[in-house]
Design a protein around this motif. Structure first.
Motif, short mmCIF file in Angstrom:
data_model
loop_
_atom_site.label_atom_id
_atom_site.label_comp_id
_atom_site.label_asym_id
_atom_site.label_seq_id
_atom_site.Cartn_x
_atom_site.Cartn_y
_atom_site.Cartn_z
N THR A 99 0.85 -1.19 0.00
CA THR A 99 0.00 0.00 0.00
C THR A 99 0.88 1.24 0.00
N VAL A 100 0.58 2.18 -0.89
CA VAL A 100 1.23 3.50 -0.88
C VAL A 100 0.13 4.50 -0.57
N HIS A 101 0.29 5.18 0.57
CA HIS A 101 -0.80 5.96 1.15
C HIS A 101 -0.47 7.45 1.19
N HIS A 102 -1.34 8.26 0.61
CA HIS A 102 -1.26 9.72 0.69
C HIS A 102 0.13 10.25 0.33
N CYS A 110 -3.52 3.83 -2.46
CA CYS A 110 -3.47 2.79 -3.49
C CYS A 110 -2.88 1.51 -2.90
N SER A 111 -3.57 0.41 -3.09
CA SER A 111 -3.09 -0.90 -2.64
C SER A 111 -3.02 -1.82 -3.86
N ALA A 112 -1.85 -2.41 -4.09
CA ALA A 112 -1.64 -3.21 -5.30
C ALA A 112 -1.00 -4.54 -4.96
N ALA A 113 -1.30 -5.55 -5.81
CA ALA A 113 -0.71 -6.88 -5.66
C ALA A 113 -0.36 -7.42 -7.04
N PRO A 114 0.79 -8.07 -7.18
CA PRO A 114 1.17 -8.63 -8.48
C PRO A 114 0.46 -9.95 -8.74
N ILE A 115 0.22 -10.23 -9.99
CA ILE A 115 -0.27 -11.54 -10.44
C ILE A 115 0.91 -12.20 -11.14
N LEU A 116 1.37 -13.30 -10.57
CA LEU A 116 2.64 -13.88 -11.00
C LEU A 116 2.47 -15.15 -11.81
N SER A 156 -5.93 1.98 8.07
CA SER A 156 -7.29 1.81 7.55
C SER A 156 -7.30 1.03 6.24
N GLN A 157 -6.12 0.90 5.61
CA GLN A 157 -6.03 0.22 4.31
C GLN A 157 -5.59 -1.25 4.42
N HIS A 158 -5.32 -1.68 5.64
CA HIS A 158 -4.78 -3.04 5.79
C HIS A 158 -5.75 -4.10 5.28
N LEU A 159 -7.01 -3.99 5.66
CA LEU A 159 -7.99 -4.99 5.22
C LEU A 159 -8.17 -4.95 3.71
#
Length: 649
Positions: free
Chosen positions: A141-144, A157-163, A186-189
């Protein structure tokens, strides 16, 4: 280590589970953005949006994945849309190739770069979630204010790679919001939800990519195995690992390169035939144990989706225990006994079987015995000699043809050998002599399990057990370009080498058995042989192997009139009367090196001419001495431009 834990093959843990590590990653990215990419953090312009043509170039390689990813994205969006989030799917270059948003916020989202066609690479936009998920291959997560450029410092913004199984990034899934609480926790979930959806897409892609393989679905908990897949492993027909997903690789601390090509039985304390049986029993969980760690996990086995389903109830003992013919072929020779045991283990498992051995070692008889021991025994056994059929006819023989497909075709067409073998066994003898053009078509049949007759546009599904045989070295043929490598891999799932007659340790018992069988057929009682004649047979080299032995004993029984075979009843060359008639120790008509018979024999061509001369150019007699068929002798004569004196003008 518990299956599914977040430790990678290098021992690193996922950044999403270690916030302080995420802080370090973000700081390094900010330094690169400033000093390496020389970006201006105060620049106000929004991200560039690609033209439709450029966007198409980025979407095209991911077309298949986009269809699968869209379903997962829509499901996630329904859960997070009311909180103001939008979803982006980018390619490995950071270009947004798909997105789902709230149309009411379209203008505002476009200005913020949350739109189709925008690029979120680090070298153009600096620190952002998509770029770091791509570079670090982990969810983050990259926040503010953690964003490098000023226009994005209100975003979260919260992102995850598809490998891919080899660890390469296929795409990045990102969930972003224009407005959110200041506290990053607040973005953890949300990050976990994005990460979970990315894994679902990743697994769906894995299943699609390996739909022609045996796939293991693994979990540390039996209760959740059917609903929550952790590890995935794809196996080839021989039980070797083709690929594993990142979750499994991380759980066992192995890299893709280290695990690929390892055998299943080297990784798990189980046997391949157990998994093959489980693939026929739907939703039956297996308990497995990892050899390295000793930890237990559970697996569901998914079979080849291209293979017609098997009714397990059809596998009755009456169909699977008819192995008497197969065991009889083994005699008391240890090598043949091993071949029989392996054949019985793999029969009915959908594996192609390759029989190797010199001409005359009984490869077709062994193939028929495998068929008789299988559940296909009530269906057809269709044999094709690839060396005996002219190149111009082999295509129509194998694949059949539609009426009018070519000049001379039957008015109603004809079913090819492959269709005739539907439900049964197709035996391809001398597969090493199949033309390259036919190898390509055969590979398609084996891969797609369907055949298209000549002149037809309609393909027909076929269910066949394929058994191939050759006495040629397929490795050498592959190296010389005479045999397709991909077809070789498809056909040698299980390779059985039949020993030559001179190598067998049960020659005497085999001779007595053949004598008994031939005697009962000719005279209704078993044949017998004197010790002197038997000694001659035991010391002979038998270049034609079992085929030559059977012909010799049958002829001797006929000459003896059913009485005990004496030395005088054996062929002249065995009596030593015609020394030149002795075949060499390793004579074969098909590309096996033939030693010199006499001092002036320097090549295979000379050896063949020598045998033809000794046979007075009688092709049938020459084929018998060589232990092969007449068609093969004619083919070799044509190859080496040998013309019979009887045909010369």
């Amino acid at each position: 280590m518990t299956l599914g834990s977040p430790r990678s093959a290098t021992g690193r843990e996922d950044a999403s589970d270690m916030p302080w590590r995420a802080d370090d990653i973000i700081e390094r990215s900010r330094q690169r953005s400033m000093h390496l990419h020389r970006l201006d953090p105060g620049r106000k312009d929004p991200p560039r949006i690609l033209t439709a043509t450029d966007l198409h170039d980025h979407r095209a390689p991911l077309e298949e994945m986009l269809n699968m990813a869209r379903s997962g994205m829509e499901s996630l969006f329904l859960q997070i849309r009311d909180a103001g989030y939008v979803l982006l799917l980018t390619d490995p270059h950071g270009v947004t190739v798909d997105f789902i948003n709230n149309p009411l916020l379209d203008h505002e989202l476009r200005h913020a770069g949350l739109h189709l066609g925008t690029c979120w690479s680090e070298d153009t936009e600096g620190t952002c979630a998509v770029a770091l998920a791509n570079l670090e291959r982990r969810s983050i997560t990259v926040h503010h204010a953690e964003h490098f450029r000023a226009p994005y410092r209100a975003l979260t913004c919260s992102a995850a790679p598809i490998l891919a199984p080899n660890g390469q990034v296929l795409a990045i899934l990102d969930a972003s919001a224009l407005y959110s609480p200041d506290d990053k926790r607040s973005q953890h979930l949300l990050l976990q939800m994005v990460k979970s959806t990315a894994r679902m897409i990743e697994n769906a892609h894995f299943f699609r990519q390996f739909d022609k393989h045996l796939v293991l679905r693994l979990s540390a908990r039996r209760e959740f195995l059917e609903v929550a897949t952790e590890g995935l492993i794809a196996l080839d027909e021989g039980g070797r690992i083709v690929a594993a997903n990142q979750a499994f690789l991380q759980s066992v601390g192995r890299s893709s390169d280290a695990l690929t090509s390892a055998h299943l039985e080297d990784v798990f304390d189980t046997r391949l035939d157990r998994l093959l049986d489980a693939s026929l029993l739907h939703q039956q969980a297996l308990a497995l144990r990892l050899r390295d760690s000793g930890e237990q996990c559970f697996a569901l086995v998914r079979g080849d989706r291209k293979r017609p389903p098997v009714n397990v109830s059809d596998r009755s003992p009456a169909l699977t225990q008819n192995d008497h013919a197969l065991r009889a072929l083994a005699g008391s020779d240890t090598g043949m006994e091993r071949n029989v045991e392996l054949a019985l283990r793999v029969v009915d498992k959908g594996l192609a079987i390759l029989l190797q051995g010199e001409s005359g070692t009984g490869k077709e008889a062994f193939a028929k015995a495998i068929h008789a021991a299988s559940r296909r025994q009530s269906k057809a056994f269709v044999a094709v000699n690839c060396a005996a059929i002219p190149d111009t006819l082999i295509e129509s023989e194998l694949f059949g043809y539609k009426d009018g497909a070519f000049t001379g075709a039957r008015s109603k067409g004809a079913r090819g050998k492959i269709q005739q073998a539907h439900g049964g066994t197709l035996f391809l003898d001398e597969i090493g002599d199949m033309p390259l053009s036919m190898q390509t078509r055969l590979l398609r049949v084996l891969s797609e399990r369907e055949v298209t007759p000549l002149g037809s546009e309609t393909s027909m599904q076929v269910d066949i057990q394929v058994i191939c045989a050759t006495h040629r070295d397929l490795d050498e043929l592959v190296s010389s370009g005479e045999f397709r490598l991909d077809l070789f891999y498809r056909l040698n799932s299980v390779t059985l080498r039949l020993p030559s007659l001179r190598e067998r340790t049960d020659k005497e018992g085999l001779m007595h058995k053949i004598l008994d069988d031939e005697g009962r057929e000719l005279y209704a009682h078993g044949g017998s042989i004197s010790n002197q004649a038997l000694t001659v047979l035991l010391t002979h080299q038998w270049p034609g192997n079992i085929r030559q032995l059977k012909n010799t004993l049958r002829a001797a029984l006929a000459v003896s009139g059913g009485a005990t075979i004496e030395l005088e009843h054996l062929p002249a060359e065995l009596q030593g009367i015609r020394r030149a008639g002795f075949p060499p120790q390793r004579m074969s008509s098909l590309d096996i090196r033939i030693p010199r018979i006499e001092a002036d024999v320097h090549s295979e061509r000379d050896a063949l001419i020598h045998v033809l001369q000794e046979s007075q150019w009688n092709i049938t007699d020459a084929a018998r001495k060589l232990g092969t068929c007449r068609a093969t002798v004619y083919r070799r004569m044509q190859k080496w431009e040998i013309i019979s004196p009887n045909r010369q003008n």
